[in-house]
Design a protein around this motif. Structure first.
Motif, PDB file in Angstrom:
ATOM      1  N   MET A   1       0.730  -1.095  -0.279  1.00  0.00           N
ATOM      2  CA  MET A   1       0.390  -0.272   0.167  1.00  0.00           C
ATOM      3  C   MET A   1       0.705   1.551   0.354  1.00  0.00           C
ATOM      4  SD  MET A   1      -2.447   1.021   3.025  1.00  0.00           S
ATOM      5  CE  MET A   1      -3.540  -0.432   2.173  1.00  0.00           C
ATOM      6  N   ASP A 226       1.687  -2.684   5.927  1.00  0.00           N
ATOM      7  CA  ASP A 226       1.168  -1.612   5.803  1.00  0.00           C
ATOM      8  C   ASP A 226       2.105  -1.040   5.096  1.00  0.00           C
ATOM      9  OD1 ASP A 226      -0.989  -2.068   7.308  1.00  0.00           O
ATOM     10  OD2 ASP A 226      -0.697  -0.787   8.881  1.00  0.00           O
ATOM     11  N   TYR A 241       4.776  -1.627  18.332  1.00  0.00           N
ATOM     12  CA  TYR A 241       4.726  -1.060  16.372  1.00  0.00           C
ATOM     13  C   TYR A 241       3.946   0.279  16.262  1.00  0.00           C
ATOM     14  CZ  TYR A 241       4.960  -6.331  15.177  1.00  0.00           C
ATOM     15  OH  TYR A 241       4.754  -7.423  14.474  1.00  0.00           O
ATOM     16  N   LEU A 242       4.206   0.446  15.090  1.00  0.00           N
ATOM     17  CA  LEU A 242       4.360   2.270  14.739  1.00  0.00           C
ATOM     18  C   LEU A 242       3.662   2.454  13.940  1.00  0.00           C
ATOM     19  CD1 LEU A 242       6.739   4.179  16.675  1.00  0.00           C
ATOM     20  CD2 LEU A 242       4.025   4.243  17.499  1.00  0.00           C
ATOM     21  N   ALA A 243       3.371   3.461  12.810  1.00  0.00           N
ATOM     22  CA  ALA A 243       3.444   3.152  11.196  1.00  0.00           C
ATOM     23  C   ALA A 243       4.412   4.337  10.665  1.00  0.00           C
ATOM     24  CB  ALA A 243       1.696   3.065  11.411  1.00  0.00           C
TER      25      ALA A 243
ATOM     26  N   SER B 219      -5.249   2.389   5.730  1.00  0.00           N
ATOM     27  CA  SER B 219      -4.824   1.588   6.830  1.00  0.00           C
ATOM     28  C   SER B 219      -3.711   1.886   7.697  1.00  0.00           C
ATOM     29  CB  SER B 219      -5.450   0.582   6.592  1.00  0.00           C
ATOM     30  OG  SER B 219      -5.510  -0.417   7.885  1.00  0.00           O
ATOM     31  N   TRP B 220      -4.039   2.023   9.029  1.00  0.00           N
ATOM     32  CA  TRP B 220      -1.814   1.596   9.751  1.00  0.00           C
ATOM     33  C   TRP B 220      -2.396   1.237  10.295  1.00  0.00           C
ATOM     34  CZ3 TRP B 220      -5.118   6.166   8.900  1.00  0.00           C
ATOM     35  CH2 TRP B 220      -4.995   7.180   9.908  1.00  0.00           C
ATOM     36  N   ARG B 221      -1.426   0.909  11.263  1.00  0.00           N
ATOM     37  CA  ARG B 221      -1.485   0.115  12.788  1.00  0.00           C
ATOM     38  C   ARG B 221      -0.451   1.007  13.753  1.00  0.00           C
ATOM     39  NH1 ARG B 221       0.373  -5.504  15.509  1.00  0.00           N
ATOM     40  NH2 ARG B 221      -0.113  -4.678  17.981  1.00  0.00           N
ATOM     41  N   GLU B 222      -1.375   1.840  14.660  1.00  0.00           N
ATOM     42  CA  GLU B 222      -0.123   2.223  15.960  1.00  0.00           C
ATOM     43  C   GLU B 222      -0.294   1.542  17.137  1.00  0.00           C
ATOM     44  OE1 GLU B 222       0.449   6.251  14.595  1.00  0.00           O
ATOM     45  OE2 GLU B 222       0.255   7.015  16.945  1.00  0.00           O
ATOM     46  N   TRP B 225      -3.978  -0.232  18.383  1.00  0.00           N
ATOM     47  CA  TRP B 225      -5.373   0.100  17.284  1.00  0.00           C
ATOM     48  C   TRP B 225      -5.081   0.096  15.775  1.00  0.00           C
ATOM     49  CZ3 TRP B 225      -9.345   2.212  19.439  1.00  0.00           C
ATOM     50  CH2 TRP B 225      -9.209   2.465  20.747  1.00  0.00           C
ATOM     51  N   ARG B 226      -5.852   0.004  14.915  1.00  0.00           N
ATOM     52  CA  ARG B 226      -5.724   0.194  13.234  1.00  0.00           C
ATOM     53  C   ARG B 226      -7.005   0.830  13.280  1.00  0.00           C
ATOM     54  NH1 ARG B 226      -3.632  -1.860   9.117  1.00  0.00           N
ATOM     55  NH2 ARG B 226      -2.136  -3.391   9.943  1.00  0.00           N
ATOM     56  N   PHE B 227      -6.189   1.743  11.997  1.00  0.00           N
ATOM     57  CA  PHE B 227      -6.717   2.759  11.890  1.00  0.00           C
ATOM     58  C   PHE B 227      -7.441   2.265  10.257  1.00  0.00           C
ATOM     59  CE2 PHE B 227      -4.092   4.262  15.071  1.00  0.00           C
ATOM     60  CZ  PHE B 227      -4.549   6.001  16.288  1.00  0.00           C
ATOM     61  N   ALA B 241     -11.095   3.565  14.560  1.00  0.00           N
ATOM     62  CA  ALA B 241      -9.737   3.015  15.257  1.00  0.00           C
ATOM     63  C   ALA B 241     -10.737   2.179  15.500  1.00  0.00           C
ATOM     64  CB  ALA B 241      -9.661   3.891  16.312  1.00  0.00           C
TER      65      ALA B 241
END
Lengths: 315, 272
Positions: A1, A226, A241-243, B219-222, B225-227, B241
């Motif tokens: 993505m 991601d 985990y971060l984005a 969509s992303w995970r932090e 939480w996944r947004f 979220a």
């Protein structure tokens, strides 16, 4: 993505979870703020340096009397050659230079092959985003590098600091003590207690695979789906985990400076290193962030030392 | 006397089945490359043969467990004795050749280096299997007998206690429960799984008709939480979220106007 707007992610996440939105940049502290300035040397004298920034602007900066420079070895600022790319640590809003690194590069990766007899040519795999890189180890530096890289063979990790000269990268200084395991078998993180610490300590390093003036960090613990990076999500430091787009609060324990740095890339190579930094004390194992050179210098890091002891939190 | 002979059969069947399940799960989960090379008899074979070796071992255990359960044929009885006797030899050999490797008896749970307890356990199991060789009934009949004729005799319980004493895995499991990695450090569920949890939530049902498309544009995970980011008909961002742990996780949503800074936070914490 792809990442349609990673800046936007921060705003959206802050809105939906009711966080207060932090802003990227250094935390105002007691210390005098440092600024990293990047450019190509147009003219240099013992007291004044003129550079052209990547944006095409000419800037003249005053060289402090105590300033030092590095271009493969320690030198004085006045001896830098015209045309070299410099990264400078400056005071007073970027007007007074106190440290200059010229043509400095860092080569981090997994060894693919080693050829040559006197001057060694090492082919490295620098991760899925950064591709392969070839680096030359001059004979005079090979002893110093190999003593810190005891497993000097394909499949093991390599991390060195050097200079760019005539389009080639020369490795001159070891940036770490090589981890004793092959790159693909990273030790697991220590067992974590439920209820995590709000700050995680480890070592922060730098990499020159960012854009020239970019402020940001590569972070090892991202979700593979991601980021489209199949090698991320590995670390021996027990990271959350971060984005891409998350704001990381990085604190340099040695210089007591901290800054909010956005995660801009996947740190798959940094996650493979389970090493320590001994810059001011012995840090816990594991690279927790790989900073862009500008962010690293603004946090008080010394490029040729390769790391500083760091703590991170979510900004 | 016959009660003594058959009393250990159910225990043997349970042990063999647990071993099969744990080994298959270890091979299936894959884990980090190189993880298998630190486990059990697999370290004694070359790299590409390690997963098949573990699976063959698991299949053997399953066959023995099924045989003990439904038949009185001496092949399964003596096979079990031979299997555990051979395991004892393999563990001794493993301890000698690779002192760092775990026994792998129960997959990756048994990753602690082989000690005298693991070896003692296979000796004990060999003994229990030898006692069961002359049992007149099947494992199934023995277990059914306990249900019909009252609680199992004390020597069955003694067998369980002996094996529990000799199993380092039990301590490992207790440690894993106590020191479970917090949610933000665990590998999250797939994006599609979280998306379907979102779609079955009350928040989604209340707001999904405002969205332009049912597929998120980002969509992303932090942390935990996944947004999911969507557009609505006014071209604002709608962000959901979803908490990553729990079967019916918390879902929050907000509408954020696209004109930069002035967000219209509209939190609706839902206990869906």
């Amino acid at each position: 993505m792809g990442h349609p707007s990673v800046e936007r992610r921060r705003v959206l996440a802050a809105a939906v979870l009711g966080r207060t939105g932090a802003v990227p940049g250094a935390d105002p502290g007691d210390e005098e703020p440092l600024r990293a300035v990047v450019g190509e040397v147009l003219d240099v004298s013992p007291h004044l340096i003129t550079i052209e920034t990547p944006g095409g602007v000419q800037e003249r900066l005053v060289i402090a009397p105590w300033a030092t420079a590095w271009n493969g070895s320690d030198t004085t600022p006045g001896d830098l050659s015209v045309g070299s790319m410099v990264l400078m640590r400056t005071l007073r809003d970027g007007r007074v230079v106190e440290r200059i690194w010229a043509d400095t590069t860092r080569i981090t990766g997994t060894i693919l092959s080693i050829t040559g007899k006197k001057d060694l040519t090492v082919e490295l795999d620098c991760g899925p985003h950064r591709g392969h890189r070839s680096v030359v180890i001059p004979y005079r530096a090979s002893g110093r590098l190999q003593v810190r890289h005891p497993q000097f063979e394909p499949g093991y990790l390599f991390d060195a600091i050097g200079i760019r000269r005539d389009g080639a990268s020369l490795a001159l200084l070891p940036a770490t003590s090589q981890p004793p395991y092959p790159a693909r078998s990273v030790p697991p993180p220590p067992p974590a207690y439920a209820g995590t610490l709000s700050r995680i300590a480890g070592t922060a390093t730098w990499s020159d695979t960012f854009d020239e003036e970019e402020r940001g960090a590569a972070y090892p613990m991202l979700e593979r789906t991601d980021t489209g990076c199949p090698k991320t999500g590995v670390s021996c430091a027990g990271l959350p985990y971060l984005a891409v787009g998350s704001l990381l609060q990085v604190r340099n324990v040695c210089s007591n400076r901290s800054a909010n740095v956005p995660v801009v890339a996947c740190g798959c190579m940094a996650g493979r290193f389970c090493d320590r930094c001994v810059e001011c004390d012995t840090s816990p194992r594991g690279r927790i962030a790989e900073l862009s050179p500008s962010s690293y210098v603004e946090l008080g890091g010394e490029l040729i030392k390769g790391c500083f002891n760091a703590q991170i939190g979510l900004g | 006397m016959t009660l003594v002979l058959e009393s250990q059969l159910p225990l043997l069947i349970v042990m063999l089945t647990l071993g099969t399940v744990a080994k298959v799960r270890t091979v299936g989960s894959g884990g980090e490359p190189g993880a298998l090379s630190r486990l059990g008899p697999a370290v004694l074979v070359p790299g590409r043969m390690q997963a098949p070796a573990l699976l063959v071992c698991a299949a053997g255990e399953l066959v023995l467990a099924a045989g003990l359960l439904v038949s009185t044929h001496p092949f399964f009885r003596w096979g079990t004795v031979a299997f555990f006797a051979m395991s004892t030899y393999v563990l001794l050999e493993l301890r000698r050749r690779r002192p760092d490797a775990g026994c792998g008896c129960f997959g990756e749970v048994s990753s602690a280096p082989v000690g005298w307890r693991s070896i003692g356990r296979t000796v004990a199991l060999t003994g229990l299997a030898a006692v069961s060789v002359w049992s007149p009934v099947t494992g199934w009949a023995a277990a059914a007998g306990w249900v019909i004729a009252g609680p199992p005799p004390w020597y069955a319980a003694a067998g369980v206690a002996l094996l529990a004493l000799l199993s380092p895995e039990i301590e490992e499991l207790i440690d894993r429960v106590r020191y479970r990695a917090p949610c933000e450090q665990r590998h999250g569920p797939a994006e599609s799984v979280t998306l379907s949890k979102l779609r079955s939530s009350g928040t989604w049902r209340a707001h999904h008709q405002d969205l332009v498309s049912a597929e998120p544009y980002d969509s992303w995970r932090e942390l935990c939480w996944r947004f999911f980011a969507f557009r609505n008909h006014e071209d604002d961002d709608v962000v959901f979220a979803v908490y990553l742990s729990g079967r019916r996780p918390a879902v929050r949503m907000a509408v954020v106007s696209r004109e930069g800074s002035d967000s219209l936070p509209d939190y609706i914490p839902v206990s869906a």
